[in-house]
Structure formats: C-alpha cells, structure tokens
Design an enzyme around this catalytic site. Sequence first.
Site, PDB file in Angstrom:
ATOM      1  N   SER A 134      45.041  41.422  35.348  1.00 56.20           N
ATOM      2  CA  SER A 134      46.291  40.718  35.201  1.00 56.20           C
ATOM      3  C   SER A 134      46.244  38.758  34.851  1.00 56.20           C
ATOM      4  O   SER A 134      45.404  37.951  34.974  1.00 56.20           O
ATOM      5  CB  SER A 134      47.282  40.692  36.434  1.00 56.20           C
ATOM      6  OG  SER A 134      48.558  40.151  36.719  1.00 56.20           O
ATOM      7  N   TYR A 147      46.080  39.062  45.955  1.00 53.69           N
ATOM      8  CA  TYR A 147      46.122  39.782  44.944  1.00 53.69           C
ATOM      9  C   TYR A 147      45.628  39.055  43.675  1.00 53.69           C
ATOM     10  O   TYR A 147      44.900  39.719  42.708  1.00 53.69           O
ATOM     11  CB  TYR A 147      47.990  39.976  43.866  1.00 53.69           C
ATOM     12  CG  TYR A 147      48.396  40.488  42.679  1.00 53.69           C
ATOM     13  CD1 TYR A 147      46.954  42.067  42.674  1.00 53.69           C
ATOM     14  CD2 TYR A 147      48.727  40.151  42.259  1.00 53.69           C
ATOM     15  CE1 TYR A 147      47.437  43.140  41.456  1.00 53.69           C
ATOM     16  CE2 TYR A 147      49.041  40.789  40.475  1.00 53.69           C
ATOM     17  CZ  TYR A 147      47.923  42.179  40.172  1.00 53.69           C
ATOM     18  OH  TYR A 147      48.720  42.802  39.140  1.00 53.69           O
TER      19      TYR A 147
END
Length: 252
Positions: A134, A147
């Site tokens: 990501s 995250y």
Amino acid sequence: MTPKRAVVTGASSGIGAAAVRALRNSGWDVVAVARRGDRLQALAAETGAQAITADVTDGESVARMADEVLAAGGVDAVINNAGGAWGVDSVATGKLGDWEAMYNVNVLGALRVTQAFLPALRASGQGSVLMLTSTAALASYEGGGGYCAAKSAEQALAETLRLEEAENNVRVIEILPGMVKTEEFSLNRLGDKEAAEKVYAGVEKPLTAEDVADVMAYSLNLPHHINLDKVVLRPVAQAANHKVVRRQPDQA
C-alpha cells in the site's frame, strides 16, 4: 503449452477476487485461497479457478493448503493479497489487538504463504512472488500507525526477499495502491457504512479492484527477466497520501 499456475490469497472479495479473474482471463491456472468458502466456491464456478479454504494467520491451515496445492502440481506465482486494516486510533490510544491482527495478516500471513511455496517457485525456474502492499508503506498519516507499520514491514519483507532470491531467478514484485474503492476495506476498518462512504466522498474516480488487478496481471505476464520492483498506482485525484481532490457534485 501448459498454463502457468498461480496462488492468490485473500481471493474471496475485492482486489483478490479481481486478481483471480484477471489471471484467468490471461490464461493462468489459478488457486483461489481465502477463509470464506462460500464466496470462493462462487468465484470458482464463475472463473474456473480452484478454490481452497484457508486462513493465512494460521500456520497449520497454510501448511494444509500448500500441501493440497502442490499435490496437484507446481506453482509459478504466489500473490500475497490477503491483508486488512482495523481502526484509525492514534498511537497513544491504539488497540493492541488491532495492531496484532494487522501485523499477523499483512506481514506474517505473507511470510507463511511465501515460505510454504518458495521451494516450488525456485523449482519452476521462473517463479514470481507478488506482494500487494500500500502507499501506506511510503508515508505515515495520523490514525494510520498500525496499518502503516504493517505495510512498511511487508514492504521490507518484499525488498529483502528480492535480494535473497534473485540468484534463484525468483522475481519479487511489489504493488502499492493508493485509494481503492472496494466493497469491504474501509467498512472493515471503520465498522460503519456511512463512515466508509465518507472516505471516498467527492473523489472523482477512485481506483477499483479491477484497476489494481489489471496491473498485477500485467506485471506477472511480462517476460520473466523484467521485474517491476515497485509499482505505485493512485487515482489522479489523489496526488499524495495527504493530497486528495474532493469535488462537490456540481463541480464533477
């Protein structure tokens, strides 16, 4: 020619399911892996992929899945797509359980699956590992500590694996999507449909699961001597993690 064979984790929805479709459409045999067997069976009926129910956070489950896959033949590519985000708390107030869950699925899950198939990827002579990370691995943001940390660790895993496996002709591809609108990601993270919709409010054409899957398939279908080490893709409206253009309906 015998079709190449790929294993896709997190295949029951979103980018994983789209990746199964994209690879099948480009001629691959695909093993679709996820926890939700009912969704996998529907995907298998639609695409002709093989469905195996497994949980990447469980070492024994991964081992059983790998044994079943390898009993039927070799593997040319492993797509570590399984992942997720939970919570948007600050570091000061973050729930340890959320951080552990994110690390377990995004990092240790990818490690378990990669280790299970690495001997077969080496044996194929032209094996590939694709890590779906990501843009959260590139720049931290408030409320994203857990995250961002997990995706940064997964990126480090990909970079290290690339160095270690080049001599075995195993290429390691990292795909880093920005804002992708899927049915579950933001909903799972925020736990509320209205809050999830606000993530994409006013954003003209966020990426779709199919957009990301097309890039994944493209990277795997290139001649094997070409390695797309790191591919960052975002919608035009998201110039950076902190820069998102949002328009009112009458401006769109």
